[in-house]
Design a protein around this motif. Sequence first.
Motif, PDB file in Angstrom:
ATOM      1  N   PHE A   1       0.822  -1.204   0.000  1.00 52.41           N
ATOM      2  CA  PHE A   1       0.000   0.000   0.000  1.00 52.41           C
ATOM      3  C   PHE A   1       0.864   1.266   0.000  1.00 52.41           C
ATOM      4  N   GLU A   2       2.061   1.155  -0.556  1.00 55.62           N
ATOM      5  CA  GLU A   2       2.991   2.287  -0.575  1.00 55.62           C
ATOM      6  C   GLU A   2       2.386   3.497  -1.287  1.00 55.62           C
ATOM      7  N   ALA A   3       1.681   3.262  -2.376  1.00 55.17           N
ATOM      8  CA  ALA A   3       1.097   4.376  -3.126  1.00 55.17           C
ATOM      9  C   ALA A   3       0.048   5.111  -2.298  1.00 55.17           C
ATOM     10  N   THR A   4      -0.750   4.388  -1.544  1.00 57.98           N
ATOM     11  CA  THR A   4      -1.776   5.005  -0.696  1.00 57.98           C
ATOM     12  C   THR A   4      -1.126   5.872   0.372  1.00 57.98           C
ATOM     13  N   ILE A   5      -0.072   5.368   0.997  1.00 54.98           N
ATOM     14  CA  ILE A   5       0.612   6.140   2.036  1.00 54.98           C
ATOM     15  C   ILE A   5       1.245   7.399   1.442  1.00 54.98           C
TER      16      ILE A   5
ATOM     17  N   THR B   1      -0.161  11.103   3.727  1.00 51.97           N
ATOM     18  CA  THR B   1       0.930  10.870   4.679  1.00 51.97           C
ATOM     19  C   THR B   1       0.439  10.708   6.111  1.00 51.97           C
ATOM     20  N   ALA B   2      -0.752  11.176   6.409  1.00 50.20           N
ATOM     21  CA  ALA B   2      -1.302  11.039   7.761  1.00 50.20           C
ATOM     22  C   ALA B   2      -1.476   9.569   8.141  1.00 50.20           C
ATOM     23  N   LEU B   3      -1.614   8.706   7.137  1.00 50.90           N
ATOM     24  CA  LEU B   3      -1.775   7.282   7.415  1.00 50.90           C
ATOM     25  C   LEU B   3      -0.543   6.710   8.106  1.00 50.90           C
ATOM     26  N   ALA B   4       0.629   7.197   7.719  1.00 51.67           N
ATOM     27  CA  ALA B   4       1.867   6.710   8.326  1.00 51.67           C
ATOM     28  C   ALA B   4       1.930   7.059   9.815  1.00 51.67           C
ATOM     29  N   VAL B   5       1.305   8.188  10.170  1.00 49.82           N
ATOM     30  CA  VAL B   5       1.293   8.621  11.573  1.00 49.82           C
ATOM     31  C   VAL B   5       0.371   7.731  12.398  1.00 49.82           C
ATOM     32  N   LEU B   6      -0.772   7.351  11.812  1.00 48.37           N
ATOM     33  CA  LEU B   6      -1.781   6.601  12.559  1.00 48.37           C
ATOM     34  C   LEU B   6      -1.573   5.092  12.528  1.00 48.37           C
TER      35      LEU B   6
ATOM     36  N   PHE C   1     -13.383  13.555   8.102  1.00 51.00           N
ATOM     37  CA  PHE C   1     -14.318  12.477   8.403  1.00 51.00           C
ATOM     38  C   PHE C   1     -13.873  11.168   7.746  1.00 51.00           C
ATOM     39  N   GLY C   2     -13.254  11.273   6.595  1.00 54.02           N
ATOM     40  CA  GLY C   2     -12.772  10.073   5.922  1.00 54.02           C
ATOM     41  C   GLY C   2     -11.714   9.359   6.744  1.00 54.02           C
ATOM     42  N   LEU C   3     -10.769  10.122   7.305  1.00 53.19           N
ATOM     43  CA  LEU C   3      -9.725   9.522   8.134  1.00 53.19           C
ATOM     44  C   LEU C   3     -10.316   8.922   9.405  1.00 53.19           C
ATOM     45  N   VAL C   4     -11.338   9.594   9.944  1.00 53.27           N
ATOM     46  CA  VAL C   4     -12.026   9.056  11.130  1.00 53.27           C
ATOM     47  C   VAL C   4     -12.678   7.711  10.802  1.00 53.27           C
TER      48      VAL C   4
ATOM     49  N   LEU D   1     -11.291   3.773   0.647  1.00 54.51           N
ATOM     50  CA  LEU D   1     -11.925   5.090   0.873  1.00 54.51           C
ATOM     51  C   LEU D   1     -11.017   6.248   0.504  1.00 54.51           C
ATOM     52  N   LEU D   2     -10.060   5.981  -0.398  1.00 51.50           N
ATOM     53  CA  LEU D   2      -9.031   6.977  -0.726  1.00 51.50           C
ATOM     54  C   LEU D   2      -9.639   8.304  -1.206  1.00 51.50           C
ATOM     55  N   LYS D   3     -10.728   8.251  -1.987  1.00 50.05           N
ATOM     56  CA  LYS D   3     -11.299   9.480  -2.525  1.00 50.05           C
ATOM     57  C   LYS D   3     -11.934  10.360  -1.452  1.00 50.05           C
ATOM     58  N   PHE D   4     -12.143   9.803  -0.253  1.00 54.12           N
ATOM     59  CA  PHE D   4     -12.751  10.591   0.831  1.00 54.12           C
ATOM     60  C   PHE D   4     -11.697  11.161   1.778  1.00 54.12           C
ATOM     61  N   LEU D   5     -10.459  10.835   1.552  1.00 53.82           N
ATOM     62  CA  LEU D   5      -9.386  11.293   2.458  1.00 53.82           C
ATOM     63  C   LEU D   5      -8.787  12.602   1.998  1.00 53.82           C
TER      64      LEU D   5
END
Length: 435
Positions: A290-294, A298-303, A369-372, A431-435
């Motif tokens: 999932f490297e492309a998503t991260i 970039t907030a995904l790497a934090v969480l 909201f997407g990240l939540v 849910l990438l389009k909502f982030l």
Amino acid sequence: MTISIDHVMDELNRRFFVDHPVEAARWIETLKTANVVKAVERQSAKVVAPVWRNMLPDAAATLLRALPEDMADQLVSEAPPAQVIRLLGFMPDTEVAVRLDRLDPAVKADLEMLLSYPADSAGRLMNTKVSTFRRDAIAREALRRLRDGGMRTARSLFLVDDAQRLTGKVSLTDVALAPAGTTLGELEQPIVALVRPIDPLGAITEAFEESGVLDLPVVDLDGVMLGAVTHDDIVRTVKKDVTINLQTMVGASREERALSSPFFAIRKRMPWLQINLLTAFMAAAVVGVFEATIAQVTALAVLLPVVAGQSGNTGAQALAVTMRGLALREITVRQWTSVARKEVIAGLVNGIAIALTCGFGVFIWSQSFGLVAVIMSSMIVAMVAAGFAGALIPVVLTRFGQDPATSSSIILTTITDIAGFFAFLGIATALLKFL
């Protein structure tokens, strides 16, 4: 004249020993060893053997130690091995070793084999110095024997018949409060629980829990009492096993101690560290997918560590509870569905609660909201998976005959990391389009 009297006394004793060995054994038990040893040693070992074998173990052991070495060795060599083991329990280990070295190699090998019970079995844990009593013994005499023998851990007095078979027990309190002339048979209570010498720790613990007794007799297949396991012995053993499990769960050796040499620690730990490295690469491979998503969020790497940490803790809790249940025989392998169902439900409810708290914190931080939605849904999935894995890993290891404590936490960490990473990053990708 003196020689003639001694000869007559020896002949009378010989006839008494030969014709009435049980009565002779009882007679010797009532006397001090110093008063009878001369009369006994003047007989042949063949004459003394039936009497000696009918004596209570503690009295027989005391007499054996007072006899000349050649007679003592002959008695030991000709006696049933199980009986000899019982008697040796009343002697110091150093003396036992000396006596065994004097015996014929074949006899010594048999006795050493019987002395080598499996680890954490009743035979290994039992106290062989527990005195036994006859039903017609009086309370005053029983208390005197306890005082003379220095038996300070007795809570019950175990009663045996002439063949040393266990028949019942008497509470030490009842003996102490009874009139001095009361026989132990009048105070006798039935045996509600007992174990065999090869019974494992789990069976012993289960017997203690079901019966509520404080000392558990150990008997052989013929019902002959070999010793007793006390509740205190079990508590110490379980505590020791828990500390050992703490080491083995993380790949440390059972033999390693705090002051072991560095090279010993390296040799024992290195294989599991290499395995752990391999499993870490497996978890990293999931992140790489999932490297492309991260890269886009970039907030995904934090969480990501938050999800992994919570799932890891959930799995560890389930693992600890399940391992304890297996060790104490609260559950069996066949009950794995019930255990897994419980941990899945616990993981789901806890996951929802943690997800709500985490979601609130993430919204304050990111306003997304997407990240939540990603963090909350993945948290629930990861914690449910972790609970299921924590319950299943020790059950599977037990089912295949492996020690469930052996590096189970390394296996669990791999599963929870992969499950947590895949759930979090997989949902984020969806849910990438909502982030």
